[in-house]
Design a protein around this motif. Structure first.
Motif: not given
Length: 150
Positions: A6-14, A16-22
C-alpha cells in the motif's frame, strides 16, 4: 493488493505525494507561526481574529461574522475573545440598536500589536513564500488550493 504494498503504491502516486506534502507544509507553517508568536503571548487563531477586526475597524463585528472569517475554524471563539479582552486587545459591548447582539471591536493597542506581529509572522514563513517561489507559481498554487476547497 497486500497491505505491505500500500505505501509503496502511495509513494508512486502523485496525488498521494501531493496530499502528504500539503499536510507537511501546513504543519510546518503552523509550527513556524506558533514559535514566532509564543514570545508575545498570542496564538495563531488570536492573531487571525485581530486581523479580521483590524480589517473591519472601526466598525464593530459580531461573533458570527468573525467566525465566518477565520482561516482555521475555532470551536471556542468565546474563550478566544475572552483572552483578547483580558489582554486589552479587543472590546465587547452590547449593541445599542439590538440588546441581544454583542459588538466586538479591536483596541488601538490591538491594532498596533496586530501590525507588529503580522510582519513578524509573515517573515517567519518566508514572506508568504515570496522568498522561495515566483509570483506565477504563487498564482498557480492559489488556484490549485482554491479548486480543492470548492
Amino acid at each position: 493488493m497486500e497491505n505491505k504494498f500500500l505505501f509503496k503504491e502511495d509513494a508512486k502516486n502523485q496525488f498521494a505525494r501531493s496530499y502528504f506534502s500539503l499536510l507537511k507544509t501546513a504543519g510546518w507553517i503552523e509550527l513556524e507561526i506558533k514559535k514566532t508568536l509564543k514570545p508575545y503571548g498570542i496564538t495563531h487563531p488570536q492573531l487571525n481574529v485581530l486581523a479580521i477586526l483590524a480589517k473591519n475597524s472601526p466598525e464593530p463585528m459580531d461573533a458570527k461574522s468573525i467566525k465566518e472569517g477565520l482561516i482555521v475554524p475555532s470551536p471556542d471563539l468565546t474563550r478566544l475573545l475572552d483572552r483578547l479582552v483580558n489582554k486589552g486587545l479587543v472590546n465587547r459591548k452590547t449593541c445599542v440598536t439590538n440588546r441581544r447582539k454583542i459588538d466586538i471591536t479591536i483596541t488601538e493597542s490591538g491594532i498596533e500589536l496586530f501590525y507588529q506581529l503580522h510582519a513578524i509572522a509573515k517573515t517567519s514563513v518566508k514572506n508568504y513564500f515570496e522568498d522561495v517561489i515566483s509570483e506565477k507559481e504563487a498564482q498557480t498554487l492559489f488556484k490549485i488550493l482554491r479548486k480543492m476547497r470548492d
